[in-house]
Structure formats: C-alpha cells, structure tokens
Enzyme design. Structure first.
Site, PDB file in Angstrom:
ATOM      1  N   HIS A  94       0.840  -1.649  -0.154  1.00  0.00           N
ATOM      2  CA  HIS A  94       0.054  -0.300  -0.171  1.00  0.00           C
ATOM      3  C   HIS A  94       0.770   0.980  -0.163  1.00  0.00           C
ATOM      4  O   HIS A  94       2.170   1.582   0.681  1.00  0.00           O
ATOM      5  CB  HIS A  94      -0.734   0.303   0.980  1.00  0.00           C
ATOM      6  CG  HIS A  94      -1.832  -0.882   1.196  1.00  0.00           C
ATOM      7  ND1 HIS A  94      -3.087  -1.125   0.247  1.00  0.00           N
ATOM      8  CD2 HIS A  94      -2.155  -2.315   1.740  1.00  0.00           C
ATOM      9  CE1 HIS A  94      -3.721  -2.311  -0.057  1.00  0.00           C
ATOM     10  NE2 HIS A  94      -3.113  -3.121   1.569  1.00  0.00           N
ATOM     11  N   LYS A 129      19.539 -12.049   6.072  1.00  0.00           N
ATOM     12  CA  LYS A 129      20.503 -12.402   6.722  1.00  0.00           C
ATOM     13  C   LYS A 129      20.955 -13.163   5.570  1.00  0.00           C
ATOM     14  O   LYS A 129      20.921 -14.412   6.346  1.00  0.00           O
ATOM     15  CB  LYS A 129      21.531 -11.393   6.341  1.00  0.00           C
ATOM     16  CG  LYS A 129      21.679  -9.571   6.970  1.00  0.00           C
ATOM     17  CD  LYS A 129      22.371  -9.473   8.251  1.00  0.00           C
ATOM     18  CE  LYS A 129      21.651  -8.043   7.897  1.00  0.00           C
ATOM     19  NZ  LYS A 129      22.897  -6.932   9.582  1.00  0.00           N
TER      20      LYS A 129
END
Length: 204
Positions: A122, A189
C-alpha cells in the site's frame, strides 16, 4: 482492441464488471465465478490438491495455476486479485499460508506453516490521505525450484529467492536471496552458502 482492454479503458464499465465478479468491499469472488468461471480459466495439474478449508480468492482476470501434484493445505488463503499466482509441480503450500500475487513459486518447493508472501504493497506517501485510499503498488515475488521456506516467515514484494535456498523460521525476507543460500533474521541475511568445491554448506 480486446474485450479486456476495452473494459480496462472504460472506468464505468470496469467498475461494473468488477461488481459482477466481486461484491463491493470484499476480496473473494461471487459464487458463480468460483463455480462456473474459475474451473475453466485456471489450470490445475494432474494430482494437484486444494484442501477443503482454504480460502481461494481467485478471479478470472489474473492467472491461478497449480502444477502436477502440488498441494495447498487447510486454512491457507490464495489471492490473485492484483497479480498472478503460479505454483509449480510437486510444491507444498502448508497450513495457514497467505499468498497474494503476483507470486511465482517453482517446482519441489516446501512452504511450511503460517508464511506470508505478498507481492502487494500500500502506498503511504501522502499523509493527507488515509493509507487505505492510496494506490496499491505491486512487485512480483519469485521463489525458484527446490527451496524450503520455514514456518512463520514473511516474504516481501519484489523479492526473488534463488534455487535450493532455505529461509529460516521467522525470517523477514526484504532482499533477493542468492541461489544455494540459507538466510535468517529480520531483516533476513545470508548465514550459509553451499560450497560446490567442498561439497558442503559453509557459514559466512
């Protein structure tokens, strides 16, 4: 000009057709679309299974395809309202997953439980307009072959997860994942990569 293009190019007609397909303020299609239109337009490979207690909010104007022997488990939600949802051969979508297109998932992929993969965002840049009234932005998610996405993970829009990679439980994936990698954390990560010369997974 195709019928689809004519509908898209005419705001009044587009709104009317949208109302015919979906009740106002809802995401799930009308029953006549679910029963009579979707089975004709959407492709389901041999042996593909959708369990009974799922919410399949798929519409005829975007693709929803399942490969052979693919499975969508109970309590999951699939939505192709703003983009295609493609699920490859022998891929498992586990319990209580949410897939909001555009999402493409390859072959032999495992999605564990409670995973959200949404190609939708959005817009929120205009602080004078409620976020719910601002435009929707889409960016495709791609999960390549042979991946394992562990429970409670989130995959954000625009992310590609490379072949034979693992997303650890609870990870929030906001950037592309290289092939043959393990990612963990928020934001996720790389913590391991496969070393083809040593033929083993190596911490990084």
């Amino acid at each position: 000009m195709s019928i689809k293009d004519k509908v898209k190019g005419n705001p009044v007609l587009k709104k009317f057709v949208h109302w015919l397909l979906i009740p106002t303020g809802e995401a799930r299609p009308r029953l006549w679309v679910k029963w009579f239109v979707n089975p004709i337009l959407h492709k389901k490979g041999r042996g593909a299974t959708i369990k009974w207690r799922t919410r399949i909010d798929v519409l005829p104007f975007n693709k929803f395809n399942m490969g052979k022997n693919a499975v969508i488990e109970d309590f999951s939600t699939i939505n192709n309202g703003v983009g295609d949802v493609i699920i490859g051969d022998d891929t498992l979508i586990g319990m209580s997953n949410v897939l909001i297109g555009p999402v493409t998932i390859g072959n032999n992929v495992i999605f564990a439980q409670n995973i959200v993969a949404s190609g939708l965002n959005h817009e929120y840049s205009d602080v004078n307009v409620p976020i719910s009234k601002q435009k929707i932005v889409v960016s495709p998610i791609v999960v390549e072959d042979d991946c394992w996405i562990a429970a409670n993970s989130v995959i954000t829009s625009g992310v590609t997860i490379g072949k034979h990679s693992v997303v650890a439980g609870g990870a929030v994936v906001t950037k592309n994942v290289p092939p043959y990698s393990v990612v963990a954390g928020n934001p996720a990560k790389v913590i391991k990569k496969y070393d083809f010369e040593a033929q083993q997974w190596v911490k990084v």
